[in-house]
Scaffold this motif. Structure first.
Motif, PDB file in Angstrom:
ATOM      1  N   SER A  99       0.757  -1.174   0.030  1.00  0.00           N
ATOM      2  CA  SER A  99      -0.110   0.041  -0.102  1.00  0.00           C
ATOM      3  C   SER A  99       0.908   1.088  -0.052  1.00  0.00           C
ATOM      4  O   SER A  99       1.915   1.060   0.286  1.00  0.00           O
ATOM      5  CB  SER A  99      -0.952   0.181   1.204  1.00  0.00           C
ATOM      6  OG  SER A  99      -0.084   0.114   2.417  1.00  0.00           O
ATOM      7  N   ASP A 101       0.566   5.861  -0.196  1.00  0.00           N
ATOM      8  CA  ASP A 101      -0.264   7.229  -0.696  1.00  0.00           C
ATOM      9  C   ASP A 101       0.488   8.035  -1.611  1.00  0.00           C
ATOM     10  O   ASP A 101       1.577   8.014  -1.789  1.00  0.00           O
ATOM     11  CB  ASP A 101      -0.497   7.860   0.740  1.00  0.00           C
ATOM     12  CG  ASP A 101      -1.409   7.443   1.677  1.00  0.00           C
ATOM     13  OD1 ASP A 101      -2.094   6.677   1.381  1.00  0.00           O
ATOM     14  OD2 ASP A 101      -0.977   7.642   2.962  1.00  0.00           O
ATOM     15  N   ASP A 149     -10.792   0.714  -9.466  1.00  0.00           N
ATOM     16  CA  ASP A 149     -11.948   0.372  -8.509  1.00  0.00           C
ATOM     17  C   ASP A 149     -12.136  -1.032  -8.654  1.00  0.00           C
ATOM     18  O   ASP A 149     -12.695  -1.592  -9.611  1.00  0.00           O
ATOM     19  CB  ASP A 149     -13.016   1.221  -8.661  1.00  0.00           C
ATOM     20  CG  ASP A 149     -14.134   1.034  -7.771  1.00  0.00           C
ATOM     21  OD1 ASP A 149     -14.584  -0.235  -7.819  1.00  0.00           O
ATOM     22  OD2 ASP A 149     -14.559   1.817  -7.187  1.00  0.00           O
ATOM     23  N   ILE A 174      -4.989  -0.691  -6.546  1.00  0.00           N
ATOM     24  CA  ILE A 174      -6.385  -0.344  -6.151  1.00  0.00           C
ATOM     25  C   ILE A 174      -6.466   0.988  -5.528  1.00  0.00           C
ATOM     26  O   ILE A 174      -6.032   1.111  -4.339  1.00  0.00           O
ATOM     27  CB  ILE A 174      -6.777  -1.497  -5.253  1.00  0.00           C
ATOM     28  CG1 ILE A 174      -6.795  -2.784  -5.949  1.00  0.00           C
ATOM     29  CG2 ILE A 174      -8.481  -1.375  -4.924  1.00  0.00           C
ATOM     30  CD1 ILE A 174      -6.990  -3.806  -5.174  1.00  0.00           C
ATOM     31  N   ALA A 175      -7.287   1.891  -6.024  1.00  0.00           N
ATOM     32  CA  ALA A 175      -7.521   3.018  -5.394  1.00  0.00           C
ATOM     33  C   ALA A 175      -8.648   2.872  -4.229  1.00  0.00           C
ATOM     34  O   ALA A 175      -9.521   2.167  -4.178  1.00  0.00           O
ATOM     35  CB  ALA A 175      -8.188   3.988  -6.364  1.00  0.00           C
ATOM     36  N   GLU A 176      -8.618   3.617  -3.247  1.00  0.00           N
ATOM     37  CA  GLU A 176      -9.181   3.296  -1.794  1.00  0.00           C
ATOM     38  C   GLU A 176     -10.046   4.484  -1.378  1.00  0.00           C
ATOM     39  O   GLU A 176     -11.233   4.311  -0.671  1.00  0.00           O
ATOM     40  CB  GLU A 176      -8.338   3.164  -0.747  1.00  0.00           C
ATOM     41  CG  GLU A 176      -7.578   1.700  -0.888  1.00  0.00           C
ATOM     42  CD  GLU A 176      -8.589   0.331  -1.015  1.00  0.00           C
ATOM     43  OE1 GLU A 176      -9.520   0.615  -0.385  1.00  0.00           O
ATOM     44  OE2 GLU A 176      -7.974  -0.513  -1.189  1.00  0.00           O
ATOM     45  N   ASN A 177      -9.620   5.565  -1.746  1.00  0.00           N
ATOM     46  CA  ASN A 177     -10.509   6.971  -1.237  1.00  0.00           C
ATOM     47  C   ASN A 177     -10.897   7.742  -2.352  1.00  0.00           C
ATOM     48  O   ASN A 177     -11.011   9.011  -2.315  1.00  0.00           O
ATOM     49  CB  ASN A 177      -9.648   7.641  -0.264  1.00  0.00           C
ATOM     50  CG  ASN A 177      -8.377   8.126  -0.677  1.00  0.00           C
ATOM     51  OD1 ASN A 177      -7.796   7.731  -1.741  1.00  0.00           O
ATOM     52  ND2 ASN A 177      -8.081   9.317  -0.323  1.00  0.00           N
ATOM     53  N   HIS A 178     -11.057   7.234  -3.518  1.00  0.00           N
ATOM     54  CA  HIS A 178     -11.851   8.103  -4.620  1.00  0.00           C
ATOM     55  C   HIS A 178     -13.170   8.260  -4.628  1.00  0.00           C
ATOM     56  O   HIS A 178     -13.852   7.713  -3.596  1.00  0.00           O
ATOM     57  CB  HIS A 178     -11.453   7.274  -5.817  1.00  0.00           C
ATOM     58  CG  HIS A 178     -11.919   5.703  -6.152  1.00  0.00           C
ATOM     59  ND1 HIS A 178     -11.527   4.670  -5.050  1.00  0.00           N
ATOM     60  CD2 HIS A 178     -13.033   5.381  -6.865  1.00  0.00           C
ATOM     61  CE1 HIS A 178     -12.256   3.879  -5.487  1.00  0.00           C
ATOM     62  NE2 HIS A 178     -13.008   4.005  -6.318  1.00  0.00           N
ATOM     63  N   SER A 222      -5.027   7.308  -1.361  1.00  0.00           N
ATOM     64  CA  SER A 222      -4.689   6.116  -1.106  1.00  0.00           C
ATOM     65  C   SER A 222      -4.695   4.999  -1.909  1.00  0.00           C
ATOM     66  O   SER A 222      -5.961   4.878  -2.424  1.00  0.00           O
ATOM     67  CB  SER A 222      -5.377   5.969   0.482  1.00  0.00           C
ATOM     68  OG  SER A 222      -5.175   6.898   1.255  1.00  0.00           O
ATOM     69  N   PHE A 223      -3.905   3.914  -1.947  1.00  0.00           N
ATOM     70  CA  PHE A 223      -3.837   2.993  -2.883  1.00  0.00           C
ATOM     71  C   PHE A 223      -3.487   1.746  -2.053  1.00  0.00           C
ATOM     72  O   PHE A 223      -2.532   1.690  -1.107  1.00  0.00           O
ATOM     73  CB  PHE A 223      -2.949   3.211  -4.011  1.00  0.00           C
ATOM     74  CG  PHE A 223      -3.363   4.370  -4.728  1.00  0.00           C
ATOM     75  CD1 PHE A 223      -4.403   4.345  -5.656  1.00  0.00           C
ATOM     76  CD2 PHE A 223      -2.693   5.670  -4.645  1.00  0.00           C
ATOM     77  CE1 PHE A 223      -4.589   5.391  -6.782  1.00  0.00           C
ATOM     78  CE2 PHE A 223      -3.101   6.744  -5.352  1.00  0.00           C
ATOM     79  CZ  PHE A 223      -3.842   6.607  -6.260  1.00  0.00           C
ATOM     80  N   THR A 224      -4.026   0.408  -2.297  1.00  0.00           N
ATOM     81  CA  THR A 224      -3.301  -0.631  -1.972  1.00  0.00           C
ATOM     82  C   THR A 224      -2.976  -1.493  -3.117  1.00  0.00           C
ATOM     83  O   THR A 224      -3.443  -1.217  -4.279  1.00  0.00           O
ATOM     84  CB  THR A 224      -4.450  -1.466  -1.239  1.00  0.00           C
ATOM     85  OG1 THR A 224      -5.885  -1.662  -1.984  1.00  0.00           O
ATOM     86  CG2 THR A 224      -4.847  -0.830   0.172  1.00  0.00           C
ATOM     87  N   ASP A 226      -3.195  -5.462  -4.837  1.00  0.00           N
ATOM     88  CA  ASP A 226      -3.352  -7.041  -4.617  1.00  0.00           C
ATOM     89  C   ASP A 226      -2.300  -7.864  -5.026  1.00  0.00           C
ATOM     90  O   ASP A 226      -1.230  -7.559  -5.302  1.00  0.00           O
ATOM     91  CB  ASP A 226      -4.691  -7.384  -5.248  1.00  0.00           C
ATOM     92  CG  ASP A 226      -4.719  -7.302  -7.020  1.00  0.00           C
ATOM     93  OD1 ASP A 226      -3.395  -6.908  -7.278  1.00  0.00           O
ATOM     94  OD2 ASP A 226      -5.765  -7.321  -7.548  1.00  0.00           O
TER      95      ASP A 226
END
Length: 311
Positions: A99, A101, A149, A174-178, A222-224, A226
């Motif tokens: 992950s 940012d 997403d 993977i976008a987390e806070n879009h 923020s991103f994670t 996989d």
């Protein structure tokens, strides 16, 4: 008629300005039309770049795209840093990045100086821009073309495959806070059967609000990752660990020119594609915005005329 009036007023207000890095991306001037590159309600993307809100599900278009061309090559005083982003808070599982940012900043440095190169994208659209917008960026959106997403992506894959103009880059960022999703790219059920797989609202999008000339807005994205994370030799991992500015969008990249894209360094050169021969290296994000309604612009124009007469 409304679009023609808008173009006329816009020309009147900014026709003497040289090379501010913001272009009208409706049709015209973007070509071709028809294109089948928009959602069902606007299959030829005549109104610009479309977005869907994650909360309300409302669908709205943005009429303009803002760029970070180098000063003297169409850019403004911030040059390639008009759109910038720095990696922070990297998290690891062993050596793999799981992950991170990006602290992203958009600075409205319109107008710019010098000429610029024409734009195009993977789905056949092109733009030869002659006029520039200069002023406040309204309802500004940044699209992360290197990310997904995961819910929208999985649902889209169930109905097709990542082939043709679409690229699949595993592991996925993977976008987390879009806030929204942007459209990419072929219209569902279009009559040109070669234009498949069909598109959807797929590209993670972040809301930056209104940005006045000379001002900046910053947001932490923020991103994670996989699949166990980004391996140390993944070019994306190397960029996150070693690059300064990670975000770029030159005028050669029209709208969302490629998805999924790589994330890489903006080295400050006029057109990074000149360094590696890959034209799509000129963008890994895009920035879209609206401008005042024609009636508002007309009032501004009349006010300016009044001021000229007074003084």
């Amino acid at each position: 008629m409304k679009k023609a009036l808008f173009s006329l007023i816009l020309f009147t207000l900014v026709g003497a300005v040289a090379a501010a890095p913001s272009f009208l991306i409706t049709k015209p001037p973007v070509e071709p039309d028809p294109s089948y590159t928009g959602p069902t309600d606007d299959p030829h993307a005549q109104e610009g770049q479309w977005f869907k809100d994650n909360t309300t599900q409302d669908e709205k278009a943005r009429t303009h795209e803002f760029y970070d061309n180098v000063e003297g090559s169409g850019g403004g005083t911030e040059s390639s840093l008009a759109i910038k982003g720095y990696a922070e808070n990297l998290q690891y599982d062993g050596d793999n990045i799981t992950s991170f940012d990006i602290r992203a900043t958009i600075t409205n440095d319109t107008p710019g100086t010098g000429g610029w190169r024409d734009g195009s994208n993977t789905h056949g659209e092109s733009l030869t821009a002659a006029q520039q917008y200069s002023g406040k960026l309204y309802d500004t959106k940044l699209t992360a073309e290197f990310a997904v997403d995961i819910t929208a992506y999985d649902a889209w894959l169930d109905g097709g495959s990542a082939s043709g103009v679409y690229e699949d880059k595993s592991p996925h960022i993977i976008a987390e806070n879009h806030d929204q999703l942007a459209w990419f790219c072929w219209t569902p059920d279009n009559p040109e059967q070669e234009k498949v797989p069909w598109g959807d609202y797929l590209v993670p999008t972040f809301d930056f609000g209104d940005i006045a000339q000379g001002e900046s807005v910053t947001k932490v994205l923020s991103f994670t990752v996989d699949g166990g994370g980004l391996l140390p030799d993944d070019a994306r991992a190397i960029a996150l660990e070693t690059s300064s500015d990670l975000l770029l969008n030159r005028t050669t990249s029209l709208k969302i020119s490629n998805w999924m894209d790589n994330i890489g360094e903006d080295d400050g050169t006029a057109y990074p594609s000149d360094n590696d021969g890959i034209a799509l290296a000129d963008s890994d994000v895009s920035v879209f915005h609206n401008v005042p309604e024609p009636a508002t612009i007309a009032l501004i124009g009349l006010g300016a005329i009044g001021l000229r007469r007074k003084f």
